[in-house]
Every structure is written in structure tokens, then in C-alpha cells.
Design a protein around this motif. Structure first.
Motif, PDB file in Angstrom:
ATOM      1  N   SER A   1      42.570  38.949  55.800  1.00 28.75           N
ATOM      2  CA  SER A   1      41.580  39.519  54.899  1.00 28.75           C
ATOM      3  C   SER A   1      42.284  39.836  53.578  1.00 28.75           C
ATOM      4  O   SER A   1      43.227  40.627  53.545  1.00 28.75           O
ATOM      5  N   PHE A   2      41.828  39.201  52.513  1.00 26.90           N
ATOM      6  CA  PHE A   2      42.491  39.342  51.220  1.00 26.90           C
ATOM      7  C   PHE A   2      41.749  40.338  50.335  1.00 26.90           C
ATOM      8  O   PHE A   2      40.708  40.870  50.714  1.00 26.90           O
ATOM      9  N   CYS A   3      42.279  40.595  49.153  1.00 26.32           N
ATOM     10  CA  CYS A   3      41.639  41.496  48.201  1.00 26.32           C
ATOM     11  C   CYS A   3      41.530  40.807  46.844  1.00 26.32           C
ATOM     12  O   CYS A   3      42.206  39.791  46.609  1.00 26.32           O
ATOM     13  N   PRO A   4      40.690  41.320  45.935  1.00 24.64           N
ATOM     14  CA  PRO A   4      40.448  40.634  44.662  1.00 24.64           C
ATOM     15  C   PRO A   4      41.698  40.405  43.817  1.00 24.64           C
ATOM     16  O   PRO A   4      41.731  39.487  42.998  1.00 24.64           O
ATOM     17  N   GLU A   5      42.737  41.204  43.996  1.00 22.87           N
ATOM     18  CA  GLU A   5      43.959  41.039  43.211  1.00 22.87           C
ATOM     19  C   GLU A   5      44.848  39.912  43.728  1.00 22.87           C
ATOM     20  O   GLU A   5      45.788  39.491  43.048  1.00 22.87           O
ATOM     21  N   ASP A   6      44.586  39.445  44.938  1.00 20.32           N
ATOM     22  CA  ASP A   6      45.425  38.419  45.551  1.00 20.32           C
ATOM     23  C   ASP A   6      45.141  37.036  44.968  1.00 20.32           C
ATOM     24  O   ASP A   6      44.039  36.757  44.494  1.00 20.32           O
TER      25      ASP A   6
ATOM     26  N   ASN B   1      37.119  37.963  50.186  1.00 17.37           N
ATOM     27  CA  ASN B   1      36.849  39.243  49.509  1.00 17.37           C
ATOM     28  C   ASN B   1      37.111  39.199  48.011  1.00 17.37           C
ATOM     29  O   ASN B   1      37.561  40.176  47.413  1.00 17.37           O
ATOM     30  N   GLY B   2      36.849  38.057  47.388  1.00 13.11           N
ATOM     31  CA  GLY B   2      37.029  37.941  45.949  1.00 13.11           C
ATOM     32  C   GLY B   2      38.424  37.552  45.495  1.00 13.11           C
ATOM     33  O   GLY B   2      38.709  37.539  44.287  1.00 13.11           O
ATOM     34  N   ALA B   3      39.307  37.227  46.441  1.00 17.56           N
ATOM     35  CA  ALA B   3      40.646  36.762  46.064  1.00 17.56           C
ATOM     36  C   ALA B   3      40.530  35.451  45.291  1.00 17.56           C
ATOM     37  O   ALA B   3      39.630  34.641  45.539  1.00 17.56           O
TER      38      ALA B   3
END
Length: 256
Positions: A45-50, A77-79
Motif C-alpha cells: 500500500s503506497f502513499c501519494p508521495e511515493d 493510493n495516489g502514488a
């Protein structure tokens, strides 16, 4: 911000191209091996900053079905994702378009894409020795252009990629590796097969319905005991000679 190298490379060609590109784009990164069938891909599960560099080989102008399945299990998740399609000097057709659709469905934001050439995984006389020095320079240049666009804040529009929807039909290839007399039943091929097409109880066999002809079993066999039909290989080489001839180019696509 974390960088990830998400790659499917059964015989090493896609990995080689990816390493050259990420060496300039994001030297410090975490590698996720899409060829490891034992991995729980739903745990990612990634994050938008990745930022994820997602690299796949083109199989008949398509993303391998097993790769689509494993990417769909991830949560973007927006990565941001940089797409990389590697092809064996024929064409990459709908590979990038399909990869973009799969990643978008999984919640990634696709910001750039590359199509790059590597030595053909089955008929290795095509694009032999690639990626070479020229490819390395071009991939490093692509990496710098993507980084420059990211740092400038430009290119916030959508990523437009060539390709057809619906995608071209792909029904696999008839060349399914088998073990010869040199096989010692060590089981390494069964362990490393991305789709579990080789039974651990009898590694000399191959399930033709599961096999995707990725040729990883040939690449990992320590005794070079596995092979494909010479007749089929010769026929395929003749058929592919015209479309795989010449030096095909690497291409870069950026957001508008």
C-alpha cells in the motif's frame, strides 16, 4: 518520499533496462519482484508521495496477464508511477496503454512512460547485446527529463500513450520449455517459475496450460537442461526475422 522498483523480469532483460534507468532516476529504491509468486502483493500500500517505476516485458504487445493480476492487488493510493515497457525489437503495441489502465485502476497516477529495447527473451539473435551503451545514454537522458519535469512542476496534465482499446489479442506462444537428460531434479526451476507451471515433485515436467513461455526456467537452470523445441524455435525465428530486423528505438512519453 520513497522510491520503488516494481518489476517483472523472468530472464533479466527487463531488469537490466530498469536498473539502468533507475540508476539515474532513483538510485536508492526498494525492489518489488512481480515474478515471485510466493509474495503477498495485496500487502503493498503506497502513499501519494511515493514514486514507483513499474517495468514489464511486452508479450505479444500486451502486459503479461499474471502481472496485471498482481498489480491489481496493490493499492496505489495516489502514488506516482513511471511506466516502462521492454520489448524484444518487434513492437510494444498496446503494452503501455494496458499498463496505464491497470495502474490507474489500482490507484496510481501515471506521470511518464518509456518503451525500451532488450535482447529478445526467446530468440536471442534479435536485439542481441541490448541494452547497449547507446541505450544506456538514452535511458539516463529519459530519467533526467522526467526528474526535470517533476521538479519544475510542469506536466500536470494527463499522460497520453499510443495503443488500442480493446487491446490486441494475445494467445501466448507454442514454445513450452521441457527438461532434457541433463536434468538432475534439483527443483530450482519449479521454485522460481512465476506461475507454478513446474511441479516440485517432478521438475522435469511442465504444465503447458499454466506455462506463459517466460523462459525463466531456462535462465535459472544450473545445468542448462531445459529447452524449447528446436523446430518451433527455427520456424519462429524465420517468421520474426522481418519484423525484428534493424535497430528499434527507445521512446519517452511525458504528461502534457
Amino acid at each position: 518520499m520513497s522510491f520503488y522498483q516494481v518489476v517483472f523480469s523472468p530472464t533479466g532483460g527487463t531488469q537490466k533496462v530498469t536498473d539502468i534507468f533507475t540508476g539515474s532516476f532513483c538510485p536508492e529504491h526498494t525492489r518489488i519482484d512481480l515474478a515471485d509468486r510466493h509474495m503477498d502483493f495485496s500487502s503493498f500500500s503506497f502513499c501519494p508521495e511515493d514514486i514507483c517505476v513499474v517495468s514489464v516485458p511486452s508479450y505479444g504487445g500486451r502486459v503479461p496477464a499474471v502481472v496485471c493480476s498482481r498489480l491489481h492487488q496493490m493499492r496505489g493510493n495516489g502514488a506516482r508511477a513511471v511506466l516502462l515497457a521492454v520489448y524484444g525489437n518487434r513492437a510494444w503495441d498496446d503494452t503501455l496503454a494496458e499498463l496505464q489502465d491497470v495502474l490507474s485502476d489500482a490507484g496510481f497516477i501515471c506521470i511518464a512512460a518509456l518503451a525500451a529495447v532488450a535482447e529478445h527473451s526467446i530468440m536471442r539473435q534479435f536485439a542481441a547485446g541490448r541494452p547497449d551503451a547507446q541505450d544506456q545514454r538514452e535511458l539516463a537522458d529519459f530519467a533526467e527529463k522526467i526528474r526535470a519535469q517533476m521538479e519544475s512542476g510542469e506536466g500536470t496534465g494527463s499522460l497520453s500513450l499510443p495503443g488500442n482499446r480493446p487491446y490486441r489479442e494475445y494467445n501466448g506462444v507454442p514454445m513450452k520449455p521441457k527438461a532434457g537428460k541433463a536434468c538432475t531434479q534439483c527443483g530450482l526451476c519449479a521454485e522460481k517459475c512465476p506461475v507454478g507451471a513446474i511441479p516440485a515433485s517432478d521438475p522435469s515436467k511442465t504444465d503447458p496450460k499454466r506455462c506463459i513461455s517466460c523462459m525463466r526456467c531456462l535462465a535459472v537452470c544450473p545445468r542448462e537442461a531445459r529447452h524449447v523445441s528446436r523446430a518451433l524455435l527455427a520456424a519462429g525465428s524465420v517468421r520474426m526475422k522481418k519484423v525484428c530486423g534493424g535497430r528499434k528505438k527507445n521512446e519517452l512519453f511525458l504528461t502534457a
